[in-house]
Design a protein around this motif. Structure first.
Motif, PDB file in Angstrom:
ATOM      1  N   PHE A  50       0.793  -1.231   0.000  1.00  0.00           N
ATOM      2  CA  PHE A  50       0.000   0.000   0.000  1.00  0.00           C
ATOM      3  C   PHE A  50       0.826   1.283   0.000  1.00  0.00           C
ATOM      4  O   PHE A  50       0.290   2.367  -0.154  1.00  0.00           O
ATOM      5  CB  PHE A  50      -0.946   0.010   1.200  1.00  0.00           C
ATOM      6  CG  PHE A  50      -1.897  -1.157   1.203  1.00  0.00           C
ATOM      7  CD1 PHE A  50      -2.816  -1.325   0.173  1.00  0.00           C
ATOM      8  CD2 PHE A  50      -1.852  -2.095   2.215  1.00  0.00           C
ATOM      9  CE1 PHE A  50      -3.682  -2.396   0.164  1.00  0.00           C
ATOM     10  CE2 PHE A  50      -2.722  -3.169   2.215  1.00  0.00           C
ATOM     11  CZ  PHE A  50      -3.634  -3.334   1.188  1.00  0.00           C
ATOM     12  N   GLY A  51       2.123   1.194   0.229  1.00  0.00           N
ATOM     13  CA  GLY A  51       2.978   2.376   0.214  1.00  0.00           C
ATOM     14  C   GLY A  51       3.328   2.863   1.606  1.00  0.00           C
ATOM     15  O   GLY A  51       3.148   2.163   2.597  1.00  0.00           O
ATOM     16  N   VAL A  52       3.827   4.095   1.664  1.00  0.00           N
ATOM     17  CA  VAL A  52       4.292   4.682   2.924  1.00  0.00           C
ATOM     18  C   VAL A  52       3.310   5.769   3.350  1.00  0.00           C
ATOM     19  O   VAL A  52       2.938   6.630   2.559  1.00  0.00           O
ATOM     20  CB  VAL A  52       5.703   5.283   2.765  1.00  0.00           C
ATOM     21  CG1 VAL A  52       6.159   5.924   4.062  1.00  0.00           C
ATOM     22  CG2 VAL A  52       6.684   4.211   2.315  1.00  0.00           C
ATOM     23  N   PHE A  53       2.899   5.710   4.608  1.00  0.00           N
ATOM     24  CA  PHE A  53       1.986   6.694   5.174  1.00  0.00           C
ATOM     25  C   PHE A  53       2.687   7.452   6.291  1.00  0.00           C
ATOM     26  O   PHE A  53       3.590   6.928   6.939  1.00  0.00           O
ATOM     27  CB  PHE A  53       0.746   6.011   5.756  1.00  0.00           C
ATOM     28  CG  PHE A  53      -0.041   5.263   4.724  1.00  0.00           C
ATOM     29  CD1 PHE A  53      -1.035   5.895   4.000  1.00  0.00           C
ATOM     30  CD2 PHE A  53       0.221   3.935   4.459  1.00  0.00           C
ATOM     31  CE1 PHE A  53      -1.755   5.213   3.044  1.00  0.00           C
ATOM     32  CE2 PHE A  53      -0.488   3.233   3.505  1.00  0.00           C
ATOM     33  CZ  PHE A  53      -1.480   3.875   2.790  1.00  0.00           C
ATOM     34  N   GLY A  77       3.937  12.479  -0.064  1.00  0.00           N
ATOM     35  CA  GLY A  77       3.858  13.138  -1.355  1.00  0.00           C
ATOM     36  C   GLY A  77       2.454  13.308  -1.908  1.00  0.00           C
ATOM     37  O   GLY A  77       2.270  13.877  -2.981  1.00  0.00           O
ATOM     38  N   ALA A  78       1.436  12.824  -1.192  1.00  0.00           N
ATOM     39  CA  ALA A  78       0.057  12.881  -1.697  1.00  0.00           C
ATOM     40  C   ALA A  78      -0.553  14.274  -1.569  1.00  0.00           C
ATOM     41  O   ALA A  78      -1.471  14.605  -2.301  1.00  0.00           O
ATOM     42  CB  ALA A  78      -0.811  11.880  -0.950  1.00  0.00           C
ATOM     43  N   ASP A  79      -0.078  15.058  -0.644  1.00  0.00           N
ATOM     44  CA  ASP A  79      -0.632  16.387  -0.408  1.00  0.00           C
ATOM     45  C   ASP A  79       0.410  17.440  -0.750  1.00  0.00           C
ATOM     46  O   ASP A  79       1.197  17.843   0.104  1.00  0.00           O
ATOM     47  CB  ASP A  79      -1.065  16.535   1.057  1.00  0.00           C
ATOM     48  CG  ASP A  79      -2.115  15.516   1.441  1.00  0.00           C
ATOM     49  OD1 ASP A  79      -3.084  15.375   0.668  1.00  0.00           O
ATOM     50  OD2 ASP A  79      -1.977  14.871   2.488  1.00  0.00           O
ATOM     51  N   GLU A  90       9.983  22.328   3.629  1.00  0.00           N
ATOM     52  CA  GLU A  90      10.801  21.607   2.660  1.00  0.00           C
ATOM     53  C   GLU A  90      10.205  20.225   2.454  1.00  0.00           C
ATOM     54  O   GLU A  90       9.626  19.652   3.369  1.00  0.00           O
ATOM     55  CB  GLU A  90      12.254  21.514   3.104  1.00  0.00           C
ATOM     56  CG  GLU A  90      12.461  20.803   4.410  1.00  0.00           C
ATOM     57  CD  GLU A  90      13.910  20.840   4.833  1.00  0.00           C
ATOM     58  OE1 GLU A  90      14.514  19.754   4.914  1.00  0.00           O
ATOM     59  OE2 GLU A  90      14.421  21.940   5.093  1.00  0.00           O
ATOM     60  N   PRO A  91      10.293  19.683   1.250  1.00  0.00           N
ATOM     61  CA  PRO A  91       9.726  18.354   0.977  1.00  0.00           C
ATOM     62  C   PRO A  91      10.395  17.284   1.825  1.00  0.00           C
ATOM     63  O   PRO A  91      11.573  17.383   2.155  1.00  0.00           O
ATOM     64  CB  PRO A  91      10.004  18.125  -0.503  1.00  0.00           C
ATOM     65  CG  PRO A  91      10.487  19.421  -1.042  1.00  0.00           C
ATOM     66  CD  PRO A  91      10.928  20.265   0.089  1.00  0.00           C
ATOM     67  N   MET A  92       9.637  16.255   2.149  1.00  0.00           N
ATOM     68  CA  MET A  92      10.170  15.142   2.933  1.00  0.00           C
ATOM     69  C   MET A  92      10.546  14.016   2.008  1.00  0.00           C
ATOM     70  O   MET A  92      10.008  13.819   0.984  1.00  0.00           O
ATOM     71  CB  MET A  92       9.132  14.682   3.941  1.00  0.00           C
ATOM     72  CG  MET A  92       8.825  15.775   4.942  1.00  0.00           C
ATOM     73  SD  MET A  92       7.437  15.424   6.027  1.00  0.00           S
ATOM     74  CE  MET A  92       8.064  14.116   6.999  1.00  0.00           C
TER      75      MET A  92
END
Length: 92
Positions: A50-53, A77-79, A90-92
């Motif tokens: 399912f990916g990383v939450f 990265g979804a939001d 800054e992006p994670m």
């Protein structure tokens, strides 16, 4: 000092909870902040399928037990950040 002990104990509880999670899930504690009976945790929850939450959780503890909780889940990265906030984060 009490808040540090509470945060450490909460981290231990999260790790114990991880052992009860069904297959494929795990928990990586990123941060815990405690103030009296209120605890906030930021965790990463990866899953092969399912990916990383990322999860921000707000807990109320009374007599060593969770009596209230609220969680906010998102996929990494979804939001996307709005442009007006780009200089502040800054992006994670």
């Amino acid at each position: 000092m009490a808040d540090q002990r509470g945060a450490h104990r909460w981290q231990q509880e999260l790790r114990r909870g991880e052992q009860r999670i069904p297959g494929g899930w795990s928990i990586r504690v990123l941060r815990i902040v405690a103030d009296g009976s209120e605890v906030v945790s930021e965790v990463e929850v990866p899953h092969d399928e399912f990916g990383v939450f990322r999860v921000a959780s707000f807990w109320t503890i009374q007599q060593g037990r969770i009596v209230r909780g609220r969680e906010y889940w998102t996929s990494v990265g979804a939001d996307p950040r709005p442009e007006w906030r780009a200089a502040l984060v800054e992006p994670m």
